[in-house]
Design a protein around this motif. Structure first.
Motif, short mmCIF file in Angstrom:
data_model
loop_
_atom_site.label_atom_id
_atom_site.label_comp_id
_atom_site.label_asym_id
_atom_site.label_seq_id
_atom_site.Cartn_x
_atom_site.Cartn_y
_atom_site.Cartn_z
N LEU A 166 63.40 21.45 61.86
CA LEU A 166 64.13 21.88 60.67
C LEU A 166 65.61 21.53 60.79
CD1 LEU A 166 62.60 25.42 59.93
CD2 LEU A 166 61.93 23.20 58.99
N ARG A 167 66.16 21.76 61.96
CA ARG A 167 67.59 21.50 62.18
C ARG A 167 67.90 20.02 62.05
NH1 ARG A 167 67.89 23.18 67.08
NH2 ARG A 167 68.16 25.37 66.51
N LEU A 168 67.08 19.19 62.66
CA LEU A 168 67.34 17.75 62.64
C LEU A 168 67.11 17.13 61.26
CD1 LEU A 168 65.77 16.79 66.07
CD2 LEU A 168 68.19 16.56 65.44
N MET A 169 66.09 17.60 60.55
CA MET A 169 65.84 17.07 59.22
C MET A 169 66.97 17.45 58.26
SD MET A 169 63.28 15.12 59.16
CE MET A 169 61.74 14.70 60.00
N LYS A 170 67.48 18.68 58.41
CA LYS A 170 68.61 19.08 57.58
C LYS A 170 69.83 18.24 57.92
CE LYS A 170 71.47 23.03 56.26
NZ LYS A 170 71.73 24.47 56.44
N ARG A 171 70.03 17.98 59.20
CA ARG A 171 71.17 17.18 59.63
C ARG A 171 71.06 15.73 59.14
NH1 ARG A 171 71.89 17.56 65.87
NH2 ARG A 171 72.12 19.75 65.26
N SER A 172 69.84 15.24 59.03
CA SER A 172 69.65 13.86 58.56
C SER A 172 70.08 13.69 57.10
CB SER A 172 68.18 13.45 58.71
OG SER A 172 67.37 14.08 57.72
N GLY A 173 69.99 14.76 56.30
CA GLY A 173 70.42 14.69 54.92
C GLY A 173 69.41 14.07 53.97
N ILE A 174 68.16 13.93 54.39
CA ILE A 174 67.15 13.28 53.54
C ILE A 174 66.90 14.12 52.28
CG2 ILE A 174 66.01 12.04 55.40
CD1 ILE A 174 63.91 14.27 55.48
N TYR A 175 66.60 13.42 51.20
CA TYR A 175 66.32 14.11 49.94
C TYR A 175 65.49 13.22 49.03
CZ TYR A 175 70.03 11.08 48.05
OH TYR A 175 70.79 10.00 47.70
N ARG A 176 64.79 13.89 48.10
CA ARG A 176 64.08 13.20 47.04
C ARG A 176 64.83 13.41 45.73
NH1 ARG A 176 59.00 11.31 48.32
NH2 ARG A 176 58.18 11.59 46.22
N GLN A 177 64.40 12.68 44.69
CA GLN A 177 65.19 12.64 43.47
C GLN A 177 64.94 13.81 42.52
OE1 GLN A 177 67.49 10.43 42.27
NE2 GLN A 177 67.56 9.15 44.10
N SER A 178 63.85 14.53 42.67
CA SER A 178 63.53 15.60 41.73
C SER A 178 63.39 16.94 42.46
CB SER A 178 62.23 15.29 40.99
OG SER A 178 61.13 15.35 41.88
N VAL A 179 63.44 18.02 41.68
CA VAL A 179 63.25 19.35 42.24
C VAL A 179 61.86 19.49 42.86
CG1 VAL A 179 63.10 21.82 41.71
CG2 VAL A 179 64.90 20.42 40.66
N LEU A 180 60.83 19.05 42.11
CA LEU A 180 59.47 19.11 42.62
C LEU A 180 59.33 18.28 43.89
CD1 LEU A 180 56.52 19.99 42.29
CD2 LEU A 180 56.17 17.99 40.81
N GLY A 181 59.96 17.11 43.90
CA GLY A 181 59.89 16.26 45.08
C GLY A 181 60.53 16.90 46.29
#
Length: 331
Positions: free
Chosen positions: A303-318
């Motif tokens: 969880l910590r590393l994924m948050k640090r990576s900053g990854i995101y999808r384009q929609s709320v559902l995504g």
């Protein structure tokens, strides 16, 4: 509306002197089309290419073993237009992505820009002009990609809607986990094509459009996502990939993110990034390291590393599905 991801770590004084800019009409475009039993709709697509307001193009077609009248139709067009404007090749018969990549890797194909083309769309007559206009003023030594939304039509050309409108920046943190536009809307410059050619032909490619978005953003290139459609994307039973426009289609994509298929896609994408790892920006190298390590880490650290990576999808559902996938270690 246009959005760009500028290359990081360079100032105006660092940039090499550019060669004199060509006029837009002088820009040569190589249209890369793949066909497979496409006779039913192919004529309308080629006619839409012929109708382009930008006429400085050559069409390169890789056919993957059609058994209908596709090849006969293409040869008729060669005679009708000019055999030097339409070139035919035999595809590798290893899927649509490899077929397109066979054209990308073909050293005999040279142009200023490269446009992917499906066999069953209908391009708006200003598609090439609009695409080139967005890319021609960018520094040619930097990889650049233009892409757009599509207007959806059915088999009878009735308009049924539009592909999703994405408004978040087209960046590497997004490209790691999402492809935002179809290859059929894309135009690439030579620097972008050179990046794609560095991917070994033994590498498994999920999709050539996702690959383009991933590599170009990873290496700090420019990506322009246009909210204005450039073509009619025909939806029919033979489509390899759908438009991801309706709720059921989007839920299906969410399901793939959670059920484990997406994790294998990430494996393949990480392998392709190895081919250009020395060209990643320092910030993207760190993002990639956090993402890669997070996939292999226990729950809290993941969880910590994924948050640090900053990854995101384009929609709320995504993004909701992304969080679930991270919790379940399916990414």
């Amino acid at each position: 509306m246009e959005q760009q991801t500028p290359r990081t770590g360079q100032t105006g004084s660092d940039l090499p002197v550019e060669a004199p800019m060509k006029s837009l009409s002088q820009c040569k475009v190589a249209i890369l089309m793949c066909t497979y039993n496409g006779q039913a709709y192919l004529k309308e697509q080629i006619d839409s290419l012929i109708a382009q307001t930008h006429q400085n193009w050559t069409l390169y077609i890789s056919d993957d073993g059609s058994t209908d009248g596709t090849l006969a139709l293409l040869k008729n067009y060669q005679e009708l237009i000019d055999s030097q404007r339409i070139h035919l090749f035999s595809g590798p018969r290893a899927g649509f992505a490899e077929n397109f990549m066979s054209l990308v890797r073909n050293s005999n194909i040279r142009a200023d820009f490269y446009a992917f083309s499906d066999q069953d769309d209908i391009w708006f007559d200003n598609k090439l002009y609009r695409s080139i206009r967005h890319l021609e003023k960018l520094p040619s030594h930097l990889p650049a990609l233009y892409c757009s939304r599509t207007r959806l039509i059915d088999e009878d050309r009735k308009i049924t809607g539009f592909s999703p409108a994405f408004t978040k920046p087209p960046e590497f943190q997004n490209a790691l986990i999402q492809s935002i536009a179809g290859a059929n809307t894309m135009l690439l410059n030579n620097a972008a094509r050179d990046l794609l050619r560095k991917v070994p032909d033994t590498t498994t490619i999920v999709a050539h459009d996702w690959l383009s978005y991933l590599l170009i953003t990873a290496c700090g290139g420019h990506v322009i996502y246009d909210l204005k459609p450039t073509l009619d994307y025909r939806q029919h039973s033979a489509n390899v990939i759908g438009a991801n426009s309706g709720l059921m289609e989007r839920l299906s994509r969410v399901g793939k993110l959670i059920d484990g298929r997406f994790r294998s896609w990430s494996d393949y994408n990480l392998q392709t990034l190895e081919a250009v790892k020395n060209e990643l920006t320092s910030a993207n190298s760190q993002t990639l390291q956090n993402f890669r390590q997070g996939r292999l880490s226990p729950f809290i650290q993941r969880l910590r590393l994924m948050k640090r990576s900053g990854i995101y999808r384009q929609s709320v559902l995504g993004n909701i599905s992304l969080i679930i996938a991270i919790f379940l270690n399916k990414i």
